[in-house]
Every structure is written in C-alpha cells, then in structure tokens.
Write a protein that holds these residues in place. Structure first.
Motif, PDB file in Angstrom:
ATOM      1  N   THR A   1       0.817  -1.179   0.024  1.00 22.30           N
ATOM      2  CA  THR A   1      -0.048   0.014  -0.197  1.00 22.30           C
ATOM      3  C   THR A   1       0.978   1.208   0.005  1.00 22.30           C
ATOM      4  OG1 THR A   1      -1.835  -1.122   1.195  1.00 22.30           O
ATOM      5  CG2 THR A   1      -1.888   1.318   1.333  1.00 22.30           C
TER       6      THR A   1
ATOM      7  N   THR B   1       0.646   3.899  -3.083  1.00 24.23           N
ATOM      8  CA  THR B   1       0.056   5.164  -2.971  1.00 24.23           C
ATOM      9  C   THR B   1       0.927   6.299  -3.253  1.00 24.23           C
ATOM     10  OG1 THR B   1       0.685   4.810  -0.763  1.00 24.23           O
ATOM     11  CG2 THR B   1      -1.762   4.342  -1.561  1.00 24.23           C
TER      12      THR B   1
ATOM     13  N   TRP C   1      -1.596   5.514  -6.649  1.00 25.29           N
ATOM     14  CA  TRP C   1      -2.880   4.645  -6.440  1.00 25.29           C
ATOM     15  C   TRP C   1      -3.637   5.312  -5.231  1.00 25.29           C
ATOM     16  CZ3 TRP C   1      -2.789  -1.190  -7.804  1.00 25.29           C
ATOM     17  CH2 TRP C   1      -2.305  -1.324  -9.181  1.00 25.29           C
ATOM     18  N   SER C   2      -4.814   4.867  -5.305  1.00 28.25           N
ATOM     19  CA  SER C   2      -5.639   5.223  -4.051  1.00 28.25           C
ATOM     20  C   SER C   2      -5.618   3.918  -3.113  1.00 28.25           C
ATOM     21  CB  SER C   2      -7.154   5.209  -4.559  1.00 28.25           C
ATOM     22  OG  SER C   2      -7.638   4.066  -4.970  1.00 28.25           O
ATOM     23  N   PHE C   3      -6.052   4.236  -1.875  1.00 27.34           N
ATOM     24  CA  PHE C   3      -5.955   2.976  -1.045  1.00 27.34           C
ATOM     25  C   PHE C   3      -6.882   1.898  -1.404  1.00 27.34           C
ATOM     26  CE2 PHE C   3      -8.380   1.318   2.792  1.00 27.34           C
ATOM     27  CZ  PHE C   3      -7.375   0.527   3.105  1.00 27.34           C
ATOM     28  N   TRP C   4      -7.953   2.107  -1.670  1.00 25.65           N
ATOM     29  CA  TRP C   4      -8.793   0.927  -2.083  1.00 25.65           C
ATOM     30  C   TRP C   4      -8.145   0.173  -3.335  1.00 25.65           C
ATOM     31  CZ3 TRP C   4     -12.112   0.632   1.690  1.00 25.65           C
ATOM     32  CH2 TRP C   4     -12.219   1.653   2.273  1.00 25.65           C
TER      33      TRP C   4
ATOM     34  N   THR D   1      -5.173  -0.307  -3.753  1.00 27.71           N
ATOM     35  CA  THR D   1      -3.901  -1.188  -3.474  1.00 27.71           C
ATOM     36  C   THR D   1      -4.408  -2.622  -2.547  1.00 27.71           C
ATOM     37  OG1 THR D   1      -3.750   0.109  -1.022  1.00 27.71           O
ATOM     38  CG2 THR D   1      -2.693   0.831  -3.216  1.00 27.71           C
TER      39      THR D   1
ATOM     40  N   PRO E   1      -0.765   8.777   1.736  1.00 24.79           N
ATOM     41  CA  PRO E   1      -2.347   9.373   1.423  1.00 24.79           C
ATOM     42  C   PRO E   1      -3.346   8.818   2.357  1.00 24.79           C
ATOM     43  CG  PRO E   1      -1.363   9.036  -0.685  1.00 24.79           C
ATOM     44  CD  PRO E   1      -0.369   8.396   0.292  1.00 24.79           C
TER      45      PRO E   1
ATOM     46  N   PRO F   1      -7.105   7.429   3.003  1.00 27.63           N
ATOM     47  CA  PRO F   1      -8.017   6.773   1.894  1.00 27.63           C
ATOM     48  C   PRO F   1      -9.238   7.837   2.144  1.00 27.63           C
ATOM     49  CG  PRO F   1      -8.047   5.795   4.351  1.00 27.63           C
ATOM     50  CD  PRO F   1      -6.893   6.786   4.338  1.00 27.63           C
ATOM     51  N   VAL F   2      -9.980   7.770   0.661  1.00 24.10           N
ATOM     52  CA  VAL F   2     -11.274   8.475   0.419  1.00 24.10           C
ATOM     53  C   VAL F   2     -11.893   7.671  -0.120  1.00 24.10           C
ATOM     54  CG1 VAL F   2     -11.687  10.309  -0.828  1.00 24.10           C
ATOM     55  CG2 VAL F   2      -9.579  10.699  -0.073  1.00 24.10           C
TER      56      VAL F   2
ATOM     57  N   THR G   1     -12.887  12.168   3.051  1.00 17.87           N
ATOM     58  CA  THR G   1     -11.643  11.689   3.579  1.00 17.87           C
ATOM     59  C   THR G   1     -11.664  10.952   4.946  1.00 17.87           C
ATOM     60  OG1 THR G   1     -10.485  13.164   2.139  1.00 17.87           O
ATOM     61  CG2 THR G   1      -9.086  12.312   4.002  1.00 17.87           C
TER      62      THR G   1
ATOM     63  N   THR H   1      -2.335   3.078   6.243  1.00 19.63           N
ATOM     64  CA  THR H   1      -3.016   4.242   6.141  1.00 19.63           C
ATOM     65  C   THR H   1      -3.391   4.989   7.426  1.00 19.63           C
ATOM     66  OG1 THR H   1      -5.199   2.755   5.993  1.00 19.63           O
ATOM     67  CG2 THR H   1      -3.944   3.436   4.009  1.00 19.63           C
TER      68      THR H   1
END
Length: 305
Positions: free
Chosen positions: A47, A51, A56-59, A61, A120, A122-123, A128, A205
C-alpha cells in the motif's frame, strides 16, 4: 483519554484481522506459524509503495496487498509442509525475519530504515477518512473485521473448514479418508497471509508511514498470544484476544505508569500469558467453537422422510 481508547480499539481491530488469519493456520490447520509479521509487512509496504510512488488510491492497493501476501503465503506454505511443531515455527520465523531484512536493505524501493512517509489518507465517495479523527477510521476497521468474521465463520462450516479440522486432529486419519492434506494446509497459509496483508494496508494508512522496525518477531508472538488467549478454533475469541492483548500493551500509558514499567515488560508478559494459558486453560478463554452441521435426510418414494 477518549482518543487513546479509540486508538486501542483501532489497533485491536487491525490485529484482530491478523489473529483470525493466524487462527485459520494454527487453530484450524494445527500448524504453529510465526510469520504473520512478514505478511503484515508485505501488505503495509504494498500500500505504501503504490500510493506514494505510483499515485494509487488506498482502495486500489487492497487487492494488490491481498494477492501479493497470498502469493507469499503459498511460497512459504509449500516448502514447509513437511515440517511440524518447533521446526515449522522456526522456518516461518525465518521467513518473517527475511522479509524485514529485505525491507530494511532495499533502499531503492523501500527507502531502507527510513521507511516511507506521507502515505495518502483513504478517500471514499469524496469523504477523507482522517486517521487523526479516529471515529471514521474506527468505523472502517470495524467493517473490515465484521466482513472477515462472517467469511471465516462460513469457511469454518464449509467443506474446507471440516477438512482443516480433520487434518488438525489426525493427519493420517484425514488422509485415509481422502482429504488432500497438502492442499488444505497450503490453503490455510494463503488465507492467513492474505488477511494479514489487508491488516497491513490498514496499518499503513492509519500511521501514514511505514518502517521495517515495526514488523518484528514480537508482532508474530503477539498475534499468537491473541489466538491462544481467546481460544484456538474460535474467531470470536480471536477478536476478544486482540482487544485484551492491546489493552495490556497500552495499560502503562493508560494508567500513567509508563515511566515505571519498562517497554520490555510487555514481552515478558506475553510469554507469561502463553505459559499460563497452556498450563491452566489450554482451550483459551472462550474455548474452541463447536460447529453444528445440518443433517440431510433423503426423501423416500412414498413421500416419507
């Protein structure tokens, strides 16, 4: 004080995921593994790298952390199947230390001992999830724990759960009944590794940074303590054990005795818990969960059952 208690609950949820994975390997498969810290680290760094370096977004990864951790679970599961007891524990412990040392020395990818910072947040749907405002993050962790618990409970009642229980009780008898013990042991390692990878993603995260020094041998011991304390072969007990162990870990800070109780005391306490539980209550606080299966009754041609 409230924020500190929320912190304990969040870490309890993250470690409960790892404890449930450990329970599949040890509680159901009967294999003494000490490598959850390695899978935990793999998920965290997957992750963190995706990121920070690839945007990449958290979701996005999460599936990668799941698959990569599962792959390494397969990698460690296959060669160690011929080992049992202490030998298996030593081999899996070695894998966890290898992972930590690779992360510590692969400077070009992992930034070595300095780790990776500024991960970053997670969103989801434009909102956020800020780990500094712990309520939202706690809700997210609880959702992951509930999903994992439901899936593992269904697993325990499935053909695979019954096969793993048979392998745990007597491998020779299970094999004589046509159960492929190699396949199910590997499945147990893959499942245990994959859920630890998800827990690693949540850890990355939440702390917004990762360093190799976080994923030490004591993490694997802590997870094993959670399983033994709560009860092997019981996923509710894994969650309970995770909360108790985390509460014990942060007890000096909660009571203001951190200046009196040294950090090393926690390691002594974990070992003491294992010894005491094995001697006086080896089944754990809740004990092994009894699984009931429905009996299928065939209908007769006359309509009677």
């Amino acid at each position: 004080m409230l924020n500190f208690f929320l912190l304990i609950l969040i870490y309890s949820g993250i470690y409960a995921l790892m404890a449930m994975g450990q329970n599949v390997i040890t509680g159901y498969g009967g294999m003494l593994s000490l490598t959850q810290a390695g899978f935990f680290a793999i998920g965290s760094y997957a992750t963190a790298i995706l990121t920070t370096q690839f945007g990449w977004s958290f979701w996005g990864t999460l599936p990668v952390a799941f698959v990569v951790s599962a792959f390494f679970g397969l990698l460690i599961g296959l060669p160690t199947l011929r080992l049992k007891g202490d030998y298996l524990a030593i081999a899996t412990l070695g894998f966890g230390e290898i992972v930590r040392n690779v992360l510590n020395n692969w400077d070009s990818l992992t930034n070595g001992p300095m780790g990776i910072q500024r991960i970053p947040m997670p969103v989801i749907f434009g909102f956020t999830i800020n780990p500094y405002k712990k309520y939202a993050f706690l809700v997210m962790v609880v959702v992951f724990v509930i999903i994992a618990y439901i899936l593992f409970q269904r697993l325990a009642r499935s053909r695979m759960g019954r096969a793993l229980a048979a392998v745990r009780e007597d491998e020779i008898a299970a094999q004589s009944m046509g159960i492929n013990i190699t396949k199910y042991k590997v499945y147990a390692f893959i499942l245990g590794a994959s859920v630890a990878g998800i827990a690693g993603s949540l850890q990355a995260t939440f702390t917004l940074s990762v360093t190799p020094g976080t994923y030490t041998f004591m993490v694997s011991v802590m997870v094993l303590c959670m399983v033994v304390l709560g009860g092997m072969g019981n996923f509710k007990a894994s969650i309970l054990g995770a909360f108790i162990i985390q509460f014990i870990s942060y007890f000096p800070q909660l009571t203001g005795l951190s200046s009196v109780i040294p950090p090393q005391f926690k390691q002594i306490l974990f070992g003491l818990i294992l010894v005491v539980m094995m001697i006086w209550r080896p089944q754990g606080i809740l004990g092994r969960e009894s699984t009931r299966y429905r009996k299928r009754v065939a209908s007769t041609p006359g309509g009677e059952q």
